[in-house]
Design an enzyme around this catalytic site. Structure first.
Site, PDB file in Angstrom:
ATOM      1  N   ARG A   1      42.506  58.260  57.839  1.00 14.04           N
ATOM      2  CA  ARG A   1      43.034  58.156  56.470  1.00 14.04           C
ATOM      3  C   ARG A   1      42.932  56.711  55.974  1.00 14.04           C
ATOM      4  O   ARG A   1      42.548  56.454  54.828  1.00 14.04           O
ATOM      5  CB  ARG A   1      44.484  58.642  56.501  1.00 14.04           C
ATOM      6  CG  ARG A   1      45.294  58.470  55.268  1.00 14.04           C
ATOM      7  CD  ARG A   1      44.915  59.485  54.199  1.00 14.04           C
ATOM      8  NE  ARG A   1      45.815  59.360  53.082  1.00 14.04           N
ATOM      9  CZ  ARG A   1      45.827  58.335  52.243  1.00 14.04           C
ATOM     10  NH1 ARG A   1      44.972  57.348  52.390  1.00 14.04           N
ATOM     11  NH2 ARG A   1      46.687  58.282  51.256  1.00 14.04           N
TER      12      ARG A   1
ATOM     13  N   ARG B   1      49.370  72.824  57.498  1.00 15.53           N
ATOM     14  CA  ARG B   1      49.193  71.372  57.354  1.00 15.53           C
ATOM     15  C   ARG B   1      49.019  70.684  58.716  1.00 15.53           C
ATOM     16  O   ARG B   1      49.516  69.586  58.931  1.00 15.53           O
ATOM     17  CB  ARG B   1      50.387  70.735  56.627  1.00 15.53           C
ATOM     18  CG  ARG B   1      50.595  71.216  55.214  1.00 15.53           C
ATOM     19  CD  ARG B   1      49.658  70.503  54.253  1.00 15.53           C
ATOM     20  NE  ARG B   1      50.055  70.753  52.889  1.00 15.53           N
ATOM     21  CZ  ARG B   1      50.606  69.853  52.102  1.00 15.53           C
ATOM     22  NH1 ARG B   1      50.816  68.640  52.535  1.00 15.53           N
ATOM     23  NH2 ARG B   1      50.933  70.160  50.877  1.00 15.53           N
TER      24      ARG B   1
ATOM     25  N   TYR C   1      51.323  73.042  38.524  1.00 11.22           N
ATOM     26  CA  TYR C   1      50.906  71.630  38.635  1.00 11.22           C
ATOM     27  C   TYR C   1      50.139  71.194  37.387  1.00 11.22           C
ATOM     28  O   TYR C   1      50.318  70.085  36.886  1.00 11.22           O
ATOM     29  CB  TYR C   1      50.012  71.430  39.861  1.00 11.22           C
ATOM     30  CG  TYR C   1      50.797  71.225  41.137  1.00 11.22           C
ATOM     31  CD1 TYR C   1      51.431  70.013  41.399  1.00 11.22           C
ATOM     32  CD2 TYR C   1      50.915  72.237  42.068  1.00 11.22           C
ATOM     33  CE1 TYR C   1      52.161  69.819  42.567  1.00 11.22           C
ATOM     34  CE2 TYR C   1      51.644  72.050  43.237  1.00 11.22           C
ATOM     35  CZ  TYR C   1      52.262  70.842  43.475  1.00 11.22           C
ATOM     36  OH  TYR C   1      52.980  70.656  44.621  1.00 11.22           O
TER      37      TYR C   1
ATOM     38  N   ARG D   1      49.764  63.591  58.473  1.00 14.24           N
ATOM     39  CA  ARG D   1      50.342  62.282  58.765  1.00 14.24           C
ATOM     40  C   ARG D   1      51.143  62.188  60.059  1.00 14.24           C
ATOM     41  O   ARG D   1      51.432  61.095  60.523  1.00 14.24           O
ATOM     42  CB  ARG D   1      51.223  61.850  57.576  1.00 14.24           C
ATOM     43  CG  ARG D   1      50.385  61.358  56.419  1.00 14.24           C
ATOM     44  CD  ARG D   1      51.200  61.264  55.158  1.00 14.24           C
ATOM     45  NE  ARG D   1      51.532  62.604  54.696  1.00 14.24           N
ATOM     46  CZ  ARG D   1      52.245  62.859  53.610  1.00 14.24           C
ATOM     47  NH1 ARG D   1      52.741  61.868  52.909  1.00 14.24           N
ATOM     48  NH2 ARG D   1      52.476  64.095  53.238  1.00 14.24           N
TER      49      ARG D   1
ATOM     50  N   ASP E   1      42.602  70.162  49.493  1.00 16.37           N
ATOM     51  CA  ASP E   1      43.888  70.319  48.804  1.00 16.37           C
ATOM     52  C   ASP E   1      43.757  71.418  47.760  1.00 16.37           C
ATOM     53  O   ASP E   1      42.656  71.680  47.263  1.00 16.37           O
ATOM     54  CB  ASP E   1      44.319  69.011  48.133  1.00 16.37           C
ATOM     55  CG  ASP E   1      45.814  69.032  47.834  1.00 16.37           C
ATOM     56  OD1 ASP E   1      46.602  68.712  48.745  1.00 16.37           O
ATOM     57  OD2 ASP E   1      46.197  69.406  46.714  1.00 16.37           O
TER      58      ASP E   1
HETATM   59  O1  CP3 Z   1      45.944  70.809  57.496  1.00 22.28           O
HETATM   60  C1  CP3 Z   1      45.987  71.528  56.494  1.00 22.28           C
HETATM   61  O2  CP3 Z   1      46.844  72.419  56.307  1.00 22.28           O
HETATM   62  C2  CP3 Z   1      44.889  71.398  55.451  1.00 22.28           C
HETATM   63  C3  CP3 Z   1      45.168  70.501  54.414  1.00 22.28           C
HETATM   64  C4  CP3 Z   1      46.083  70.790  53.228  1.00 22.28           C
HETATM   65  C5  CP3 Z   1      46.586  69.725  52.440  1.00 22.28           C
HETATM   66  N1  CP3 Z   1      47.198  70.272  51.354  1.00 22.28           N
HETATM   67  C6  CP3 Z   1      46.401  68.304  52.755  1.00 22.28           C
HETATM   68  C7  CP3 Z   1      47.297  67.298  52.151  1.00 22.28           C
HETATM   69  C8  CP3 Z   1      46.497  71.996  52.634  1.00 22.28           C
HETATM   70  C9  CP3 Z   1      46.315  73.427  53.113  1.00 22.28           C
HETATM   71  C10 CP3 Z   1      47.198  71.644  51.440  1.00 22.28           C
HETATM   72  C11 CP3 Z   1      47.743  72.652  50.500  1.00 22.28           C
HETATM   73  C12 CP3 Z   1      48.633  72.199  49.410  1.00 22.28           C
HETATM   74  N2  CP3 Z   1      48.543  71.044  48.677  1.00 22.28           N
HETATM   75  C13 CP3 Z   1      49.705  72.965  48.898  1.00 22.28           C
HETATM   76  C14 CP3 Z   1      50.101  74.361  49.355  1.00 22.28           C
HETATM   77  C15 CP3 Z   1      50.895  74.361  50.593  1.00 22.28           C
HETATM   78  C16 CP3 Z   1      52.322  73.887  50.437  1.00 22.28           C
HETATM   79  O3  CP3 Z   1      52.637  72.857  51.036  1.00 22.28           O
HETATM   80  O4  CP3 Z   1      53.103  74.549  49.748  1.00 22.28           O
HETATM   81  C17 CP3 Z   1      50.305  72.211  47.867  1.00 22.28           C
HETATM   82  C18 CP3 Z   1      51.509  72.620  47.042  1.00 22.28           C
HETATM   83  C19 CP3 Z   1      49.551  70.996  47.724  1.00 22.28           C
HETATM   84  C20 CP3 Z   1      49.747  69.907  46.728  1.00 22.28           C
HETATM   85  C21 CP3 Z   1      50.033  68.626  47.407  1.00 22.28           C
HETATM   86  N3  CP3 Z   1      49.096  67.827  48.036  1.00 22.28           N
HETATM   87  C22 CP3 Z   1      51.302  67.980  47.544  1.00 22.28           C
HETATM   88  C23 CP3 Z   1      52.605  68.523  47.010  1.00 22.28           C
HETATM   89  C24 CP3 Z   1      51.086  66.783  48.252  1.00 22.28           C
HETATM   90  C25 CP3 Z   1      52.078  65.683  48.566  1.00 22.28           C
HETATM   91  C26 CP3 Z   1      53.146  66.086  49.449  1.00 22.28           C
HETATM   92  C27 CP3 Z   1      52.755  66.252  50.890  1.00 22.28           C
HETATM   93  O5  CP3 Z   1      53.008  67.345  51.421  1.00 22.28           O
HETATM   94  O6  CP3 Z   1      52.210  65.344  51.495  1.00 22.28           O
HETATM   95  C28 CP3 Z   1      49.713  66.719  48.582  1.00 22.28           C
HETATM   96  C29 CP3 Z   1      49.042  65.656  49.364  1.00 22.28           C
HETATM   97  C30 CP3 Z   1      48.458  66.092  50.663  1.00 22.28           C
HETATM   98  N4  CP3 Z   1      47.734  67.240  50.847  1.00 22.28           N
HETATM   99  C31 CP3 Z   1      48.500  65.359  51.873  1.00 22.28           C
HETATM  100  C32 CP3 Z   1      47.778  66.111  52.815  1.00 22.28           C
HETATM  101  C33 CP3 Z   1      47.503  65.745  54.238  1.00 22.28           C
HETATM  102  C34 CP3 Z   1      49.178  64.002  52.072  1.00 22.28           C
HETATM  103  C35 CP3 Z   1      48.291  62.880  51.638  1.00 22.28           C
HETATM  104  C36 CP3 Z   1      47.964  61.924  52.765  1.00 22.28           C
HETATM  105  O7  CP3 Z   1      48.677  60.988  53.002  1.00 22.28           O
HETATM  106  O8  CP3 Z   1      46.966  62.053  53.444  1.00 22.28           O
END
Ligand code: CP3
Length: 354
Positions: A46, A33, A157, A37, A83
């Site tokens: 964003r 990630r 999910y 943020r 995502d």
């Molecule tokens: O930089 C990176 O790693 C690439 C981007 C990336 C995101 N999500 C962006 C994101 C990757 C690789 C993911 C994978 C992802 N998404 C997983 C597997 C990894 C893990 O954390 O276990 C899962 C379970 C998700 C589902 C998901 N998406 C959740 C649970 C959430 C909200 C919680 C959180 O961690 O923020 C998201 C939203 C999300 N995905 C954001 C980002 C940057 C936040 C939204 C924002 O404000 O921009």
């Protein structure tokens, strides 16, 4: 012919070399990630995008935020900004992110029957376009990582809809409606293979499969589920043999099981609950380990960060290893702590001894 062409254009930096089993002059490093943020430049883009999903589906913006952490920290790999939930969305299930948390419309059998197979869909073209744009901008020594969620995590999910009581819902479906459960798992296996191969065709040389709900997998489903994961890794490595495949498993116990069960994996990304010494002793020595600093330690910083990073590197640097966190970086992480972490890894030793 295609293979030969692909091979000449593969990145040649230390991350790729480590995954190919070569010795490297430094420990490769990236952060799960890493675009997100905690970075002010991410917050800026964003805001401009308006919503998280718009950001994911606008190739120029997605490529820009993918590259931001590379510019700032010179990581050895970029992971495409997207995502795991783009797959359910592309299949035809409504996905939204109210207050940045995922929310999915309930998946009924009726909705499932209306799914459009990913193989027949162009819904994720913007992800592939973002990969192509990123690859063009990225130095040739840096790898580009594509990814997907594993079927159990995606299914969790898709069946639970939002954050409530995830594990029980998918486990209950498996018992109550086994044929629907099985069909869903098979659709997700096919979708993962399709999305990963298309990401590789768009320029990813490494892919990572995220099993973020692995710790909720029922014990009596471990063996059959291992075969489903192996189907993904086998197909992707057969279709795109130059791509390297990593698997992230949340939870501590099953790493050993994984290596007994799943072939065609190039590396295992360890959750932060796995003790490095245990992993060092129990995982086969040829397996590349990635991880696994506790992201909370990166928030804390200071002496704890220095000590934990050092002890992790001490153990893992004796084998093929990629430095990373043991789960995604947390939004309140101070940038100066990331800088410290990067410096500890970069200065650890002049040469890697594995
Ligand atoms: O930089 C990176 O790693 C690439 C981007 C990336 C995101 N999500 C962006 C994101 C990757 C690789 C993911 C994978 C992802 N998404 C997983 C597997 C990894 C893990 O954390 O276990 C899962 C379970 C998700 C589902 C998901 N998406 C959740 C649970 C959430 C909200 C919680 C959180 O961690 O923020 C998201 C939203 C999300 N995905 C954001 C980002 C940057 C936040 C939204 C924002 O404000 O921009």
């Amino acid at each position: 012919m295609v293979l030969a062409l692909k091979n000449t254009s593969l990145p040649h930096g230390c991350f790729r070399q480590t995954l190919e089993g070569q010795k490297t002059s430094r420990i490769p490093l990236w952060i799960m990630r890493q675009a997100g943020r905690y970075l002010p430049e991410y917050q800026e883009v964003r805001k401009q995008a308006g919503s998280f999903l718009t950001l994911c589906s606008t190739p120029d913006l997605a490529a820009e935020v993918t590259l931001q952490p590379i510019r700032r920290f010179d990581f050895d790999a970029a992971i495409i900004f997207s995502d795991i939930l783009v797959i359910p969305s592309a299949l035809g299930q409504k996905v939204s992110f109210p207050e940045n948390r995922p929310s999915l419309e309930p998946l009924t059998e009726n909705l499932y029957r209306q799914f459009i197979p990913l193989e027949e869909s162009a819904a994720l073209e913007s992800v592939y376009e973002a990969l192509r744009k990123t690859r063009q901008e990225l130095d040739t020594d840096k790898s580009l990582i594509g990814f997907c969620g594993a079927p159990w995590t995606l299914g969790t999910y898709m069946i639970s809809g939002d954050s409530g009581c995830k594990e029980t819902d998918l486990s209950a479906l498996r018992k109550e409606n086994p044929s629907f459960f099985q069909a869903l798992m098979e659709t997700l296996v096919d979708s993962c293979v399709c999305h990963l191969t298309r990401q590789i065709d768009a320029g990813a040389d490494v892919v990572q499969i995220f099993e973020s709900y692995f710790d909720t997998l029922p014990g009596d489903f471990l063996a059959p589920y291992g075969r489903l994961l192996e189907q993904i890794t086998r197909e992707v490595s057969r279709l795109r043999p130059w791509a390297k495949i990593l698997l992230f498993l949340k939870g501590s116990h099953p790493s050993l099981w994984t290596y007994g069960m799943i072939k065609h994996l190039d590396g295992l990304s360890l959750h932060y609950t796995v003790d490095p010494t245990w992993a060092y002793e129990h995982l086969p020595k040829n397996v590349v380990i990635q991880g696994n600093l506790d992201p909370h330690v990166l928030v804390e910083g200071g002496e704890t960060l220095r000590e934990k990073t050092h002890s992790m590197l001490e153990v893992f640097s004796k084998r093929p290893y990629v430095a990373n966190l043991g789960h995604g970086i947390l939004p309140p992480t101070p940038i100066c702590h990331v800088e410290d972490f990067v410096a500890y890894v970069r200065n650890f030793r002049d040469t890697c001894t594995h």
